[in-house]
Design an enzyme around this catalytic site. Structure first.
Site, PDB file in Angstrom:
ATOM      1  N   GLN A 294      -1.883   5.048  -6.113  1.00 22.15           N
ATOM      2  CA  GLN A 294      -1.708   5.168  -4.670  1.00 22.15           C
ATOM      3  C   GLN A 294      -0.710   6.263  -4.293  1.00 22.15           C
ATOM      4  OE1 GLN A 294      -1.400   0.658  -3.896  1.00 22.15           O
ATOM      5  NE2 GLN A 294      -2.400   1.481  -2.059  1.00 22.15           N
TER       6      GLN A 294
ATOM      7  N   HIS B  32      -4.711  -7.776  -6.148  1.00 19.81           N
ATOM      8  CA  HIS B  32      -4.988  -6.553  -5.382  1.00 19.81           C
ATOM      9  C   HIS B  32      -4.523  -5.313  -6.148  1.00 19.81           C
ATOM     10  CE1 HIS B  32      -5.112  -4.374  -1.349  1.00 19.81           C
ATOM     11  NE2 HIS B  32      -4.352  -3.563  -2.066  1.00 19.81           N
ATOM     12  N   GLU B  33      -3.308  -5.353  -6.681  1.00 20.10           N
ATOM     13  CA  GLU B  33      -2.762  -4.181  -7.369  1.00 20.10           C
ATOM     14  C   GLU B  33      -3.427  -3.954  -8.727  1.00 20.10           C
ATOM     15  OE1 GLU B  33      -1.147  -2.298  -5.545  1.00 20.10           O
ATOM     16  OE2 GLU B  33      -0.617  -3.725  -3.976  1.00 20.10           O
TER      17      GLU B  33
ATOM     18  N   CYS C   8      -4.499  -2.701   3.002  1.00 20.54           N
ATOM     19  CA  CYS C   8      -4.177  -1.794   1.905  1.00 20.54           C
ATOM     20  C   CYS C   8      -3.596  -0.511   2.472  1.00 20.54           C
ATOM     21  CB  CYS C   8      -5.443  -1.490   1.102  1.00 20.54           C
ATOM     22  SG  CYS C   8      -5.211  -0.355  -0.274  1.00 20.54           S
ATOM     23  N   LEU C   9      -2.538  -0.029   1.858  1.00 12.65           N
ATOM     24  CA  LEU C   9      -1.926   1.219   2.307  1.00 12.65           C
ATOM     25  C   LEU C   9      -2.883   2.401   2.161  1.00 12.65           C
ATOM     26  CD1 LEU C   9       1.654   0.826   0.768  1.00 12.65           C
ATOM     27  CD2 LEU C   9       0.938   0.357   3.125  1.00 12.65           C
TER      28      LEU C   9
ATOM     29  N   GLY D 116       3.219  -4.142  -2.069  1.00 13.70           N
ATOM     30  CA  GLY D 116       2.779  -3.802  -3.415  1.00 13.70           C
ATOM     31  C   GLY D 116       2.255  -2.379  -3.421  1.00 13.70           C
TER      32      GLY D 116
ATOM     33  N   HIS E 293      -6.532  -2.155  -8.086  1.00 13.53           N
ATOM     34  CA  HIS E 293      -6.283  -0.717  -7.895  1.00 13.53           C
ATOM     35  C   HIS E 293      -6.317   0.026  -9.228  1.00 13.53           C
ATOM     36  CE1 HIS E 293      -5.562   0.372  -3.773  1.00 13.53           C
ATOM     37  NE2 HIS E 293      -4.694  -0.593  -3.572  1.00 13.53           N
TER      38      HIS E 293
END
Length: 206
Positions: A73, A162-163, A120-121, A68, A166
């Protein structure tokens, strides 16, 4: 959000079906970048620029082996995220949702949250257990501005939450506390000092 497996090849099929342009891989922003720590702007224009952004997001997510990715990001202040991750039946679901809002799922409050490792990236290489509802639903719009609802369980439910976090200016580490939060942040700081960051991260040495 990250996953230890390769990105499902169905992502290419989704991009082709949506007739998206060629995507460009962009660096993934790291915790501390201001764009990650404030709510993103609503998307009001549904046209070529949005389609290019979504294509770039898929390309960047695939390059980072993620499941995702939110627009901030890759440094873009816009309420949109893409995903390609498995549900509770281990079937991969792929898509993009614009202006997502989490909505209540019937019976959700009666079901205990599910604790699982989350990464998380934008916090590369770090993972921590985090409890979230096991089913989640978001409503928003597709890339053409049409109403869209996505409900998921398993990893997909975690990804949807999660997204959306963000896009509200929250990282998963903002939901941690005490020793677990300290452990993750200290480990990340050590990685930064050592230069132990993946090439796709904005914190990587050039």
């Amino acid at each position: 959000m990250t996953d230890s497996t390769e990105v499902d090849p169905d992502i290419q099929a989704w991009v082709k079906q949506a007739a998206l342009p060629q995507g460009t891989v962009r660096k993934v922003t790291m915790r501390g970048n201001p764009v990650l720590h404030r709510p993103c702007q609503e998307v009001t224009e549904f046209g070529a620029d949005l389609r290019q952004l979504v294509a770039d997001m898929f390309a960047s997510m695939e390059a980072a082996n993620g499941v995702g990715l939110a627009a901030n990001q890759i440094g873009v202040d816009a309420r949109v995220f893409v995903y390609n991750c498995p549900d509770a039946r281990d079937e991969y679901q792929t898509g993009a949702i614009v202006n997502p809002v989490l909505v209540p799922v019937p019976g959700q409050a009666l079901t205990p949250p599910v604790e699982d490792e989350e990464g998380c990236l934008s916090v590369p290489g770090e993972y921590a257990p985090l409890a979230r509802p096991g089913v989640a639903e978001v409503q928003g719009q597709d890339i053409d501005g049409k109403p869209l609802r996505v409900r998921g369980d398993g990893v997909l439910a975690r990804c949807l939450q999660h997204e959306t976090d963000h896009l509200n200016g929250l990282l998963y580490v903002d939901r941690l506390a005490g020793p677990e939060l300290s452990r993750v942040l200290e480990s990340l700081e050590a990685r930064v000092r050592k230069g132990d960051l993946p090439a796709w991260s904005e914190g990587a040495s050039s």
